[in-house]
Design a protein around this motif. Structure first.
Motif, PDB file in Angstrom:
ATOM      1  N   GLY A 181      -4.010  35.808  89.633  1.00  0.00           N
ATOM      2  CA  GLY A 181      -3.488  35.206  88.415  1.00  0.00           C
ATOM      3  C   GLY A 181      -2.889  36.226  87.471  1.00  0.00           C
ATOM      4  O   GLY A 181      -1.784  36.032  86.940  1.00  0.00           O
ATOM      5  N   PHE A 182      -3.599  37.325  87.263  1.00  0.00           N
ATOM      6  CA  PHE A 182      -3.082  38.367  86.375  1.00  0.00           C
ATOM      7  C   PHE A 182      -1.884  39.083  86.995  1.00  0.00           C
ATOM      8  O   PHE A 182      -0.954  39.476  86.287  1.00  0.00           O
ATOM      9  N   GLN A 183      -1.890  39.263  88.301  1.00  0.00           N
ATOM     10  CA  GLN A 183      -0.730  39.851  88.960  1.00  0.00           C
ATOM     11  C   GLN A 183       0.506  38.981  88.757  1.00  0.00           C
ATOM     12  O   GLN A 183       1.602  39.486  88.477  1.00  0.00           O
ATOM     13  N   LEU A 184       0.338  37.669  88.891  1.00  0.00           N
ATOM     14  CA  LEU A 184       1.450  36.748  88.697  1.00  0.00           C
ATOM     15  C   LEU A 184       1.944  36.781  87.251  1.00  0.00           C
ATOM     16  O   LEU A 184       3.158  36.780  86.998  1.00  0.00           O
ATOM     17  N   MET A 185       1.012  36.811  86.307  1.00  0.00           N
ATOM     18  CA  MET A 185       1.414  36.834  84.904  1.00  0.00           C
ATOM     19  C   MET A 185       2.178  38.105  84.565  1.00  0.00           C
ATOM     20  O   MET A 185       3.195  38.060  83.848  1.00  0.00           O
ATOM     21  N   ARG A 186       1.714  39.242  85.070  1.00  0.00           N
ATOM     22  CA  ARG A 186       2.426  40.496  84.797  1.00  0.00           C
ATOM     23  C   ARG A 186       3.807  40.489  85.447  1.00  0.00           C
ATOM     24  O   ARG A 186       4.786  40.974  84.856  1.00  0.00           O
ATOM     25  N   ALA A 187       3.902  39.928  86.655  1.00  0.00           N
ATOM     26  CA  ALA A 187       5.193  39.861  87.349  1.00  0.00           C
ATOM     27  C   ALA A 187       6.160  38.944  86.595  1.00  0.00           C
ATOM     28  O   ALA A 187       7.353  39.255  86.457  1.00  0.00           O
ATOM     29  N   LEU A 188       5.659  37.816  86.097  1.00  0.00           N
ATOM     30  CA  LEU A 188       6.505  36.892  85.350  1.00  0.00           C
ATOM     31  C   LEU A 188       6.984  37.505  84.043  1.00  0.00           C
ATOM     32  O   LEU A 188       8.152  37.349  83.663  1.00  0.00           O
ATOM     33  N   ALA A 189       6.082  38.199  83.347  1.00  0.00           N
ATOM     34  CA  ALA A 189       6.476  38.862  82.100  1.00  0.00           C
ATOM     35  C   ALA A 189       7.530  39.926  82.364  1.00  0.00           C
ATOM     36  O   ALA A 189       8.505  40.061  81.607  1.00  0.00           O
ATOM     37  N   ASN A 190       7.349  40.670  83.453  1.00  0.00           N
ATOM     38  CA  ASN A 190       8.317  41.699  83.804  1.00  0.00           C
ATOM     39  C   ASN A 190       9.675  41.069  84.136  1.00  0.00           C
ATOM     40  O   ASN A 190      10.727  41.569  83.716  1.00  0.00           O
ATOM     41  N   GLY A 191       9.665  39.962  84.880  1.00  0.00           N
ATOM     42  CA  GLY A 191      10.903  39.282  85.219  1.00  0.00           C
ATOM     43  C   GLY A 191      11.596  38.704  84.000  1.00  0.00           C
ATOM     44  O   GLY A 191      12.824  38.603  83.966  1.00  0.00           O
ATOM     45  N   LEU A 192      10.817  38.328  83.010  1.00  0.00           N
ATOM     46  CA  LEU A 192      11.368  37.791  81.778  1.00  0.00           C
ATOM     47  C   LEU A 192      11.846  38.888  80.841  1.00  0.00           C
ATOM     48  O   LEU A 192      12.637  38.637  79.935  1.00  0.00           O
ATOM     49  N   GLY A 193      11.369  40.117  81.087  1.00  0.00           N
ATOM     50  CA  GLY A 193      11.676  41.204  80.165  1.00  0.00           C
ATOM     51  C   GLY A 193      10.892  41.082  78.881  1.00  0.00           C
ATOM     52  O   GLY A 193      11.352  41.468  77.797  1.00  0.00           O
ATOM     53  N   ALA A 194       9.684  40.514  78.985  1.00  0.00           N
ATOM     54  CA  ALA A 194       8.849  40.257  77.815  1.00  0.00           C
ATOM     55  C   ALA A 194       7.643  41.181  77.802  1.00  0.00           C
ATOM     56  O   ALA A 194       7.205  41.683  78.841  1.00  0.00           O
ATOM     57  N   LYS A 195       7.095  41.359  76.632  1.00  0.00           N
ATOM     58  CA  LYS A 195       5.869  42.135  76.471  1.00  0.00           C
ATOM     59  C   LYS A 195       4.687  41.182  76.489  1.00  0.00           C
ATOM     60  O   LYS A 195       4.629  40.242  75.693  1.00  0.00           O
ATOM     61  N   LEU A 196       3.742  41.423  77.404  1.00  0.00           N
ATOM     62  CA  LEU A 196       2.551  40.577  77.539  1.00  0.00           C
ATOM     63  C   LEU A 196       1.364  41.301  76.947  1.00  0.00           C
ATOM     64  O   LEU A 196       1.034  42.419  77.360  1.00  0.00           O
TER      65      LEU A 196
END
Length: 217
Positions: A181-196
């Protein structure tokens, strides 16, 4: 050729391109999950398989809701972030066992975001909600979860998911630790160019992702 949808006009080629890109993102997302399960070597029960299929169904439904939002957007403004997240939040809430999540939505942001960012933002929000419902209260007490968002005219936006749970384990670093779950969230944030970001203590977790303003090309 173009198609008229409500008050806007969207070219067929543009619509097809959006759909193809979003489905490709979803496929990659599911493939990452599939590989993680395969590499774990675990055997899953029928109930666990049903949960996995529910997760996949929710992500497909999320893409459908995104394109519905695009179809109903006025003059091609993009996706109304508040309305989109409200739909996602209510959908995720129905997938959880009764009583596991007491969900409130602060739909105060009526701004529109770039369609290219909407899928990543929606999937990331769904993951944050799922994580809160599963882990906020291991004892099974219903978690109080709040979703809020903000948009700005420069294209930047923020989404925040807060719960009243027990917080993360001691020495847990959400920037590097955690499972799929955390891997997916970090990958999605990176793909969005967002800071998580995560703020946490014994009174709960506040997860926030911030997409900065558009940079000049």
């Amino acid at each position: 050729m173009s198609i008229v949808i409500e008050k806007g006009i969207v070219g067929l080629a543009e619509a097809d391109h959006r759909i193809a890109n979003n489905l490709a993102t979803l496929t990659g997302f599911i493939r990452l999950q599939r590989n993680a399960f395969y590499n774990s070597g675990k055997t899953f029960t029928a109930g666990q398989v049903c949960i996995l299929l529910d997760d996949i169904t929710a992500r497909i439904d999320l893409v459908a809701k995104l394109h519905k939002s695009l179809a109903l957007s006025v003059n091609g403004n993009g996706v109304n972030l508040g309305d989109f997240l409200e739909e996602i939040s209510e959908m995720i809430g129905t997938l959880n066992p009764q009583g596991r999540m007491d969900l409130t939505i602060d739909n105060a942001c009526h701004g529109y975001i770039d369609p290219r960012h909407a899928l990543h933002a929606g999937l990331l929000t769904a993951e944050l909600l799922t994580n809160a419902s599963k882990y906020a209260h291991p004892s099974g007490v219903p978690a109080k979860v709040n979703v809020r968002c903000e948009t700005k005219d420069d294209g930047s936006f923020m989404v925040e998911v807060t719960d009243d749970g027990v917080g993360f384990p001691e020495n847990f670093d959400p920037a590097t630790d955690g499972g799929l779950g955390f891997q997916l969230m970090r990958a999605l944030a990176n793909g969005l160019g967002a800071k998580l970001e995560f703020e946490h203590d014994s009174l709960g977790v506040c997860a926030r992702f911030v997409k900065p303003k558009h940079l000049a090309s």
